[in-house]
Write an enzyme that holds these catalytic residues in place. Structure first.
Site, short mmCIF file in Angstrom:
data_model
loop_
_atom_site.label_atom_id
_atom_site.label_comp_id
_atom_site.label_asym_id
_atom_site.label_seq_id
_atom_site.Cartn_x
_atom_site.Cartn_y
_atom_site.Cartn_z
N THR A 39 1.34 -0.52 -13.38
CA THR A 39 0.44 0.55 -13.80
C THR A 39 0.87 1.86 -13.13
O THR A 39 2.04 2.03 -12.82
CB THR A 39 -1.02 0.20 -13.49
N LEU B 242 0.45 1.32 -3.13
CA LEU B 242 1.19 0.24 -2.48
C LEU B 242 2.44 0.77 -1.80
O LEU B 242 2.83 0.31 -0.73
CB LEU B 242 1.52 -0.87 -3.47
N VAL C 151 -1.38 4.50 -10.80
CA VAL C 151 -1.83 4.87 -9.46
C VAL C 151 -1.46 3.76 -8.46
O VAL C 151 -1.10 4.03 -7.32
CB VAL C 151 -3.35 5.16 -9.43
N CYS C 152 -1.53 2.51 -8.91
CA CYS C 152 -1.29 1.36 -8.03
C CYS C 152 0.03 1.43 -7.26
O CYS C 152 0.04 1.25 -6.05
CB CYS C 152 -1.38 0.05 -8.80
N PRO C 153 1.17 1.73 -7.93
CA PRO C 153 2.40 1.76 -7.15
C PRO C 153 2.43 2.89 -6.12
O PRO C 153 3.05 2.75 -5.07
CB PRO C 153 3.50 1.93 -8.19
#
EC number: 1.11.1.26
Length: 187
Positions: A44, A51, A46-48
């Protein structure tokens, strides 16, 4: 009822960690500080960024004796595929926990039932397995690893200094407060 100061509910899950599939359970958390970082889904947007930010600060978390666990409702196979194909996720050295049954997300009360995805939930867990910090964001709002580090340091300080509390914007070395009758109305 809040999950603050409650024990992490029993769970068992597969995770992708350092090129292997490993099992993670609630018992895995005992004896050290842990951070659970729930995010909606692999591959997706925003997730990377989140993380990757955690990966860039992972050594500092490790220096504090803290393990990070990234958790989504994806499978451990999907975590591996994302790790192998994304330069940003390729930097991740902490476990990426799979929650395809939605049980862990449900236990931490971050599951969006109708979507089968988790909100952006951050949980700091002490060595006894008790949840000490909870922060939940709508999925369009990313988190900051440096602010999480500050909060972990504050939680660790309070745990090792009974009778003291950390005021707003506290950082290690700054003054703390000792709640007492004499302090009422003086701040």
């Amino acid at each position: 009822m809040s999950l603050i100061n409650t024990e992490v509910k029993p769970f068992k899950a597969q995770a992708y960690h350092n090129g292997k599939f490993v099992e993670v359970t609630n018992e895995t958390l005992k004896g050290k500080w842990s951070v659970f970082v729930f995010y909606p889904a692999d591959f997706t947007f925003v997730c990377p960024t989140e993380l990757g930010d955690l990966a860039d600060n992972y050594a500092e978390f490790q220096g504090l004796g803290v393990e990070i666990y990234g958790v989504s409702t994806d499978t451990h196979f999907t975590h591996k595929a994302w790790h192998d194909t994304s330069d940003t996720i390729g930097k991740v050295q902490y476990p990426l926990v799979a929650d395809p049954t939605l049980a862990i997300s449900r236990n931490f009360e971050v599951l969006i039932e109708e979507e089968g995805l988790a909100y952006r939930g951050t949980f700091v867990i002490n060595p006894e397995g008790l949840i000490k910090i909870i922060e939940v964001h709508d999925n369009g709002i990313g988190r900051d690893a440096k602010e999480l580090l500050r909060k972990v340091k504050a939680a660790q300080y309070v745990a090792s200094h009974p009778g003291e509390v950390c005021p707003a914007k506290w950082t290690p070395g700054a003054e703390t407060l000792k709640p007492s009758l004499d302090l009422v109305g003086k701040i």
